[in-house]
Design an enzyme around this catalytic site. Structure first.
Site, PDB file in Angstrom:
ATOM      1  N   GLU A   1       0.863  -1.172   0.000  1.00 42.96           N
ATOM      2  CA  GLU A   1       0.000   0.000   0.000  1.00 42.96           C
ATOM      3  C   GLU A   1       0.906   1.230   0.000  1.00 42.96           C
ATOM      4  O   GLU A   1       1.703   1.421   0.918  1.00 42.96           O
ATOM      5  CB  GLU A   1      -0.878  -0.042   1.248  1.00 42.96           C
TER       6      GLU A   1
ATOM      7  N   ASP B   1      -5.908   9.630   9.503  1.00 44.38           N
ATOM      8  CA  ASP B   1      -4.625   9.114   9.967  1.00 44.38           C
ATOM      9  C   ASP B   1      -4.247   9.601  11.350  1.00 44.38           C
ATOM     10  O   ASP B   1      -4.499  10.737  11.716  1.00 44.38           O
ATOM     11  CB  ASP B   1      -3.529   9.491   8.965  1.00 44.38           C
TER      12      ASP B   1
END
Lengths: 396, 260
Positions: B49, B60
């Site tokens: 990824e 995040d």
């Protein structure tokens, strides 16, 4: 962009959030749909707006300001006279009451100038809710007085050092906090922005500004105004003021963005003026960004307008041409502060001073038989340090 | 079948579990991208990824956010990342999955992005701020290039929604293991087993667990309830410290048979 979902205003708006928030947004939408027409909820809200906030606020004929230009009769919608000093309490209280009905015991909010933070801290103290407010570290410095007020009210204020350390970064942290504490927490978003249903909820709780104005001007003048001017950061006071007049095509609507040092300097917050569109904080909207889609820092002397996007309903009113979006620099806003202080004895918030400054220009193009309404969204007590230092003083 | 799904099924057919490390492109400079990807490939990871830095990464946690800030400070952009990948695409034998917020794709141009990403070896895209309801903005362009659009499924999603998400997700299903943002966690809720059982019952597409997975034990434990894991913050930290031993231990934990 394809328009596939509800919560769109023309091509703008939508729900661009992490999956974890989708369920919370759906819950919020369902709760709001249930309570917005619920008599008990509405009468509770009206009770607090009248007896606690001090509504309705006056629509005040500014005689000396009017005489200054020899143009239209100028009225000020006095949101600065609300409890806590700005229009923000209308929405904070509405959403806090909604959160309580939803069984949420904890509140998270973002704040720029601190006005929404103070309003939310106030509503939470009133209703016995636990409250956390995220605020950009830059704004914590610029608005120390409001930080102290929030803390006195029992709210935990968390400074955000990341990014530009202003409103945009405070929204990021508030969203992260909400994702992590989704079950017991409601996010009281302070402006008419963010993912659906926030732009609609905030507008509906702020439309009391326009609804009252409409009724008041009809009583005072027996007709609608020719023009209305309001400032725009995310756009909550302006959409609340504009919304009840949108169908009245003869009422010109002017939204005033912050031009900071000037729209050609790269240091401004005039998102609609920039003409760029993108996705931030859950909505597709006009957005200050570079060619890579990275969000740019906004700049304004007014912390409340220091945001790189603008609420989706305004974006649509711009596209449709129903409202006109203009901008005012930091320096012009400071002139607006001085003007209103000296002609009317009213110290406006730096945000609202942008509306005053633009109205001064507009008034010169209008005739004495016309009516001009300015939304005075807040009072300027919170800004005296910023104003003093901008004018070369050393109040500290 | 998408190349991504095929690669995962090939791994799980051997009895191993899929292991997908997350790296932040541009952290430490874009010149690190090629050696990092090739070394991870050599370690036998299933796919990689590739995180695209963004100014406002609301999904995040602090580790990945800081890595993104470092990458942005290096002048990393989506366009430069794709150019860099394109430069060594012939050496990449495993699928790459781009994880990017929506706005950089919109600024790039959706069709152009789909075409360039495919040419650079990207076989799947994860867009954390684009829910199912909005996927038509990018899905047709990705589909025409054969790039899988991966949906995240959260613990907070309703059963009805989980079913729709798992059925729509291409390549694999990204099952978020916590209510929250990315970043290492000490522990996970006990009900996860039931949650994954439900996910697996809706689809034959592999289900990978992500968010908070940071130790070989986590990797092993999730391997018993789904098809594999995505490890982000721990990999990002380890790469920043050039601690490849930690990465190797994590990869090994996804194997049933011991690595020679």
């Amino acid at each position: 962009m394809t328009t596939t979902t509800k919560g769109r205003f023309g091509r703008f708006g939508g729900q661009f959030v992490p999956e974890t928030l989708m369920t919370a947004l759906q819950e919020l939408e369902e709760a709001y749909d249930k309570y917005k027409d619920d008599e008990a909820f509405q009468s509770e809200l009206s009770y607090y707006l009248k007896n606690y906030v001090g509504r309705e606020t006056p629509l005040y004929f500014a005689e000396r300001l009017t005489a200054q230009f020899g143009g239209p009769k100028i009225y000020l919608k006095r949101e600065d006279l609300n409890h806590t000093g700005a229009h923000k309490i209308n929405n904070a209280l509405g959403q806090a009451l909604l959160a309580k009905r939803m069984g949420k015991k904890k509140i998270v909010a973002e704040t720029g100038a601190g006005q929404h933070g103070v309003a939310t801290a106030t509503a939470c103290a009133l209703l016995g809710l636990e409250c956390i407010v995220y605020m950009g570290a830059e704004d914590v410095k610029r608005q120390a007085l409001n930080v102290f007020r929030m803390e006195l009210l029992g709210t935990k204020v968390i400074g955000v050092e990341k990014g530009s350390a202003t409103l945009k970064d405070a929204v990021n942290e508030a969203l992260r906090h909400w994702v992590t504490n989704i079950e017991e927490t409601h996010y009281i978003l302070g402006s008419a922005m963010g993912p659906h249903p926030f732009p609609t909820i905030v507008r509906d709780f702020q439309r009391v500004i326009g609804d009252e104005t409409r009724q008041q001007i009809l009583e005072l003048e027996n007709r609608l105004p020719d023009a209305i001017v309001a400032c725009i950061g995310g756009g909550s006071n302006s959409i609340g003021m504009f919304y009840p007049f949108v169908e009245d095509q003869d009422v010109a609507l002017y939204g005033v963005e912050a031009a900071g040092h000037g729209v050609d300097t790269g240091k401004h917050a005039a998102a609609i003026h920039s003409g760029q569109t993108g996705v931030l904080h859950g909505a597709y909207m006009y957005l200050l960004q570079d060619e890579n889609g990275f969000v740019q820092e906004a700049h304004s002397i007014s912390a409340g307008l220091d945001y790189p996007g603008v609420g989706p309903e305004h974006c649509h009113l711009h596209d449709s041409g129903r409202a006109t979006y203009v901008n005012i620099t930091d320096d012009e806003a400071l002139e607006g502060v001085k003007l209103l202080c000296r002609t009317e004895g009213i110290l406006p918030a730096l945000e609202s001073a942008h509306a005053i400054a633009y109205a001064s220009k507009l008034a010169k193009t209008m005739s004495p038989d016309e009516l001009l309404v300015i939304c005075l969204s807040g009072r300027g007590d919170k800004d005296v340090h910023t104003i003093s230092s901008a004018l070369g003083g050393d109040l500290a | 079948m998408s190349q991504l799904k095929e690669a995962i099924l090939k791994t799980t057919a051997n009895g191993d579990k899929a292991f997908v490390p997350y790296i932040m492109a541009g952290d430490g400079g874009l010149e690190k991208l090629q050696p990092t990807i090739l070394r991870l490939q050599e370690l036998g990871v299933t796919a990689i990824e590739v995180g695209i830095p963004f100014t406002d990464p609301v999904a995040d946690g602090p580790t990945i956010e800081r890595a993104g800030e470092r990458a942005l400070a290096n002048g990393t952009t989506l366009r430069k990342i794709i150019e860099t990948l394109h430069g060594f695409a012939d050496q990449i034998t495993i699928p790459l999955v781009a994880m990017t917020y929506l706005n950089p794709i919109l600024a790039y141009g959706v069709e152009e992005f789909a075409r360039d990403a495919q040419a650079a070896g990207i076989r799947g895209v994860i867009i954390p701020d684009m829910p199912l309801e909005e996927r038509d903005i990018v899905h047709p362009a990705l589909k025409s290039e054969g790039v899988a659009l991966i949906q995240l499924v959260s613990l907070a999603s309703s059963s009805e929604r989980i079913e729709r998400l798992t059925k729509a997700s291409e390549g694999f299903i990204y099952a978020v293991t916590v209510n929250g943002i990315t970043g290492a966690r000490q522990s996970f809720a006990n009900e996860l087993g039931e949650h994954f059982k439900k996910l697996l019952s809706y689809t034959d597409t592999p289900v990978l667990a992500g968010f908070g997975i940071s130790t070989p034990d986590h990797v092993k434990n999730f391997g018993t309830i789904c098809d594999g894991v995505i490890v982000g913050s721990k990999i990002v930290d380890s790469l920043a410290n050039e601690d490849w031993a930690t990465i190797e231990d994590l990869v090994k934990a996804s194997r049933v048979a011991p690595v020679k």
